[in-house]
Design a protein around this motif. Sequence first.
Motif, short mmCIF file in Angstrom:
data_model
loop_
_atom_site.label_atom_id
_atom_site.label_comp_id
_atom_site.label_asym_id
_atom_site.label_seq_id
_atom_site.Cartn_x
_atom_site.Cartn_y
_atom_site.Cartn_z
N TYR A 280 0.83 -1.20 0.00
CA TYR A 280 0.00 0.00 0.00
C TYR A 280 0.87 1.26 0.00
N ALA B 275 0.75 4.72 -2.34
CA ALA B 275 0.27 5.99 -1.78
C ALA B 275 1.34 7.05 -1.58
N ASP C 72 -12.29 6.85 -0.83
CA ASP C 72 -11.04 6.63 -0.12
C ASP C 72 -11.06 5.31 0.67
N LYS D 168 -10.51 2.75 -2.19
CA LYS D 168 -9.43 3.16 -3.10
C LYS D 168 -9.84 2.96 -4.57
#
Length: 351
Positions: free
Chosen positions: A71, A75, A98, A101
């Motif tokens: 992740y 990000a 969010d 995702k």
Amino acid sequence: AIAYAATHDDPIKRFCPETPTEKQKLLIDCDAREVLWGGSAGCAKTSGLLMSGLRFAHKPEYAGMIFRKTYQDLALPGCIMDRAKTWMRNHADVRWNDTNKVFHFTSGAVLGFGYLDHDGDEERYKSSEFQFLGFDEATEIRSKAYLYTQSRVRRKESSTIPLRSQCCTNPGGISHDFFKARFVDESTREDRVFIPAFAADNPHLDFVSYQKSLEQLDPITKQQLMYGVWIRDSGGQMFLFERARNIFTRDPQIPDPDYYVLGVDLGASQKVASTAFSVLGFWKHYPSVVVMESYKLSGMTPSSIAEEIKNIRKSYKLVKMVVDAGALGAGYTEEFRQRHALAIDHAQKNN
């Protein structure tokens, strides 16, 4: 491939602030079922993969997913999910979820982001259906996870959207051998497509300064990232030798090793080449080792082995000479020391 042409309905033109390069267009337009695109660092593969993922975002039935290993890889600032948010945050016709995702487009299309770090992560997608899968830095992803996700690439019978699985990566990483065999090697890639890409293909990059920064890398990583050479990095202590994978041409920009070590493996056979000599080169500041030369000879006696060692020493600045002190080793090494004045060390085979 469908020729790239920006139109009013083109989501790449609508959402992407960058103009696709010629090499990026090859990826965007490619309708092959599996593609690997990349090679050297700096070839704009991350932006190219994101553009390709957006290609059919104006189609209601379109669903795409882009993976990285972790992740954090998705990000971090400048990485692919963060870049997608930057591209699309001011557009009224796309909404970001969010929690999941996922981007939801007013067309009904979706483009999500996921990670494949640990065993079982791929099973989160076992009920999903995608027309596009993207893998950023694919060689960092386990081959098992990659193969499992391929079963999720499907479409309704009435759909005309091509089924695409696209990988962007540099050489190296835990799955280097898998992706090299699947896409790069002509003898094993079947109908899969490999599109080489290099930093020089990216007109948005300050190529000269970027090349200078890559000069600081160790020789193997430099071959991978600067030239896109599909040679394996140090993923383990032993692996099968392959000429294409394990040999690289001497590069005048890479300095000669700072020092060398000779290893000798004594053989008892007088008919079969069984006494082996290997010269390893090391650098003071690079975490890599290269085999300068390695060969076997037959019919060797203690004196002829000593003469061979002396000949090697003429060509290399040897800081250590190591001999396997097995059944033959103890007597041989004493003769090397006393009769030929060679400072021989015994190999510490359990260290």
